[in-house]
Scaffold this active site. Sequence first.
Site, PDB file in Angstrom:
ATOM      1  N   HIS A 224       0.820  -1.211   0.000  1.00 52.55           N
ATOM      2  CA  HIS A 224       0.000   0.000   0.000  1.00 52.55           C
ATOM      3  C   HIS A 224       0.857   1.266   0.000  1.00 52.55           C
ATOM      4  O   HIS A 224       0.829   2.032  -0.950  1.00 52.55           O
ATOM      5  CB  HIS A 224      -0.943  -0.016   1.204  1.00 52.55           C
ATOM      6  CG  HIS A 224      -1.938   1.107   1.242  1.00 52.55           C
ATOM      7  ND1 HIS A 224      -2.189   1.945   0.172  1.00 52.55           N
ATOM      8  CD2 HIS A 224      -2.764   1.547   2.246  1.00 52.55           C
ATOM      9  CE1 HIS A 224      -3.110   2.823   0.503  1.00 52.55           C
ATOM     10  NE2 HIS A 224      -3.475   2.614   1.743  1.00 52.55           N
ATOM     11  N   HIS A 264      -1.291   0.720 -11.224  1.00 50.28           N
ATOM     12  CA  HIS A 264      -2.176   1.143 -10.142  1.00 50.28           C
ATOM     13  C   HIS A 264      -3.452   0.326 -10.223  1.00 50.28           C
ATOM     14  O   HIS A 264      -3.906  -0.025 -11.315  1.00 50.28           O
ATOM     15  CB  HIS A 264      -2.472   2.637 -10.264  1.00 50.28           C
ATOM     16  CG  HIS A 264      -3.072   3.245  -9.033  1.00 50.28           C
ATOM     17  ND1 HIS A 264      -4.414   3.152  -8.737  1.00 50.28           N
ATOM     18  CD2 HIS A 264      -2.499   3.957  -8.024  1.00 50.28           C
ATOM     19  CE1 HIS A 264      -4.648   3.778  -7.592  1.00 50.28           C
ATOM     20  NE2 HIS A 264      -3.509   4.274  -7.140  1.00 50.28           N
ATOM     21  N   ASP A 319       3.779   7.478  -6.855  1.00 47.04           N
ATOM     22  CA  ASP A 319       5.012   7.121  -6.156  1.00 47.04           C
ATOM     23  C   ASP A 319       6.240   7.272  -7.041  1.00 47.04           C
ATOM     24  O   ASP A 319       7.352   7.467  -6.534  1.00 47.04           O
ATOM     25  CB  ASP A 319       4.940   5.681  -5.644  1.00 47.04           C
ATOM     26  CG  ASP A 319       3.834   5.493  -4.624  1.00 47.04           C
ATOM     27  OD1 ASP A 319       3.772   6.305  -3.689  1.00 47.04           O
ATOM     28  OD2 ASP A 319       3.041   4.554  -4.764  1.00 47.04           O
TER      29      ASP A 319
END
Length: 382
Positions: A224, A264, A319
């Site tokens: 996560h 994702h 990210d």
Amino acid sequence: MVDDLKKGLEGVLVAESELSSIDGDEGRLIYRGYTIEDLARGASYEEVLYLLWHGHLPAEDELESFAAALTEERAVSDDVLATMERLADADEQPMAALRTAVSMFSATEPESDAEADDLEASLRKGRRITAKIPTALAAFERYRLGEEPIDPDPDLGLAANFLYMLTGEQPDDVAAETFDQALILHADHGLNASTFTSMVIGSTMADIYSAVTGGVSALSGPLHGGANQDVMEVLMEIDESNKDPLEWVEEATDEGRRIPGFGHRVYNVKDPRARILQERSKELAAEGNSKWYDITTTIEEYLTEEKGLVEKGIAPNVDFYSGSVYYQLGIPIDMYTPIFAMSRAGGWIAHVLEYQEDNRLIRPRARYTGPENQEFVPLEER
């Protein structure tokens, strides 16, 4: 009748929310109707918190009052500081230290006797949690460095103040704006694992401290919240290899190695938050060393154009660029996920309180697949 099994609850609707919406095919994210691009470029993190918690963007006087209330709640107790020091000395992981700190905040809660269904009191508690998390995190890092914590500066906003408490130096405008923008981008993102965890806890009418502590715990899992740290570690590995980034990534992908920061569960195209952080990374590069920006863009171009990942629904996520942005701001790599939590706490609180307005205990079922009609044998006969 056999019920359909949805592993991971994928595609299952469990609630209605006015907080955020994601269009994974278009690469679109909105908070209460406002695009993430408009909020990131035009609002402050405090404004976004107000939007999430109160349903509208604040007027100037509302923002001034709201920001002042947050500022007044930044200090943490001596007991929290002492615990952060002990955990730092014990080489505890930052997310575990944060989990402990949030749980401890309730010990000095002035409204501890408020009824569980008093949502206004819960919101005030949530405000205190959000204000104190940066102070506890910065103190933990200072103790790890063998230095004393730095008191919050009431003249700085939440983002700039955290960087100040962390590094001991007031950030310049570009650094402060960049970090503030990063907090906005991470504030909410639908019913992800940590938000849903917080909602499940909140649905029991447990207090907001319990719900946020649960959110921190869920976010600490590597599936996560930890990908931005993984990205930065890969970028550093490329830099230390002294290889051309393109050569390195070609070899890595040929070996079947997965490059973190791509793909994702919701987005099938480039994450809109990644686009925004890529712009900030470019601005930071223009102010100093462009190495990290150059490496990330080289990787993205190769994987999207040469390997065609976009056609497969795999594109850069938030990210992929947040790791190098944080690094350029002087933030330690293992503090990236705690910073994620620092931002997302605002979203957790908003979702818990929204759900509790029309609360129903969250209680899914599991399909039993064990044995049937077992014959019990007394202990002395086994």
